[in-house]
Design a protein around this motif. Structure first.
Motif, mmCIF file in Angstrom:
data_model
loop_
_atom_site.group_PDB
_atom_site.id
_atom_site.type_symbol
_atom_site.label_atom_id
_atom_site.label_comp_id
_atom_site.label_asym_id
_atom_site.label_seq_id
_atom_site.Cartn_x
_atom_site.Cartn_y
_atom_site.Cartn_z
ATOM 1 N N LEU A 153 -2.547 -16.238 -18.085
ATOM 2 C CA LEU A 153 -3.437 -16.005 -16.950
ATOM 3 C C LEU A 153 -3.783 -17.318 -16.259
ATOM 4 N N ARG A 156 -0.978 -18.412 -14.165
ATOM 5 C CA ARG A 156 -0.791 -17.567 -12.977
ATOM 6 C C ARG A 156 -1.789 -17.944 -11.902
ATOM 7 N N ARG A 157 -2.982 -18.327 -12.303
ATOM 8 C CA ARG A 157 -4.031 -18.679 -11.340
ATOM 9 C C ARG A 157 -3.783 -20.029 -10.688
ATOM 10 N N LYS A 158 -3.286 -20.986 -11.473
ATOM 11 C CA LYS A 158 -3.002 -22.317 -10.953
ATOM 12 C C LYS A 158 -1.713 -22.824 -11.580
ATOM 13 N N ASP A 162 -5.367 -23.147 -14.978
ATOM 14 C CA ASP A 162 -6.781 -23.120 -14.599
ATOM 15 C C ASP A 162 -7.611 -23.599 -15.791
ATOM 16 N N VAL A 165 -10.203 -21.174 -17.343
ATOM 17 C CA VAL A 165 -9.619 -20.132 -18.187
ATOM 18 C C VAL A 165 -9.174 -20.723 -19.520
#
Length: 214
Positions: A153, A156-158, A162, A165
């Motif tokens: 996750l 996927r965000r950065k 991230d 996270v």
């Protein structure tokens, strides 16, 4: 050929990977590819096994350091190395430990994260003396699954992960394992979050004290 495979899966993904592309990138004849690998799944399996060996070697090097004094330090190192490989190892962000190809790519009986949990359990028991029991492997497998999902996750965000996270992932895993893992040789202290069980003489003393007149 494995280096070429790692580069290509980052560029075109596993589905886009072909033996023809691999031969062109590695600058070898297509026949040379088939001499070693029957298909692209076998190529990716070999790459994944190499990646796992690299991960375990990284852990062994970290665990040999005097900086790690507690079993949690070992878990933390395992998470850090997993994150580092996402950032630095070609192909790893796409393939991880092979789940994008086959959940049983590393072992026919265990799924890929189960194999990693087993290996993590091995180094933890050898380095920190954790009791090597089925419960440990079960709790580590849960921890690996949770960490894997949250780290994916984060990336996927950065593109570089991230940090919020990733910090939450570490906090969740630390809390879970502190509550579940019984550290052998910890001087009798209970896992974090569980009350200590009083010794028999403490119980007797408490009863005697309660019986005394005020």
């Amino acid at each position: 050929m494995l280096d070429a495979c790692a580069e290509l899966v980052d560029e075109v993904g596993y589905e886009g990977l072909t033996t023809t592309l691999l031969a062109e990138r590695a600058e070898v004849a297509i026949g040379s590819v088939y001499q070693f690998f029957p298909d692209k799944r076998a190529i990716v399996q070999a790459l994944t096994l190499r990646t796992m060996e690299s991960y375990l070697q990284r852990l062994d090097e970290r665990f040999a350091s005097d900086d790690l004094t507690d079993w949690w330090d070992g878990v933390d190192a395992g998470i850090d190395e997993y994150i580092t490989m996402h950032r630095t190892v070609p192909g790893f962000r796409t393939l991880h430990f092979g789940d994008v190809v086959d959940l049983h790519l590393l072992d026919e009986q265990r799924d890929n994260n189960g194999v990693i949990a087993d290996q993590l359990g091995r180094v933890l028991t050898e380095r920190f003396g954790l009791a090597d029991v089925p419960d440990l492997r079960f709790h580590l497998e849960i921890a690996v699954e949770v960490a894997d999902a949250l780290i994916k996750l984060a990336f996927r965000r950065k593109s570089d992960g991230d940090e919020r996270v990733l910090a939450e992932a570490k906090a969740l895993i630390r809390d879970y394992l502190h509550r579940q893992v019984d550290f052998r040789g910890d001087g009798g202290h209970p896992p974090v979050g569980q009350p200590a069980k009083p010794a028999d003489d403490q119980i007797v003393d408490s009863v005697d004290a309660a019986a005394q007149p005020a």
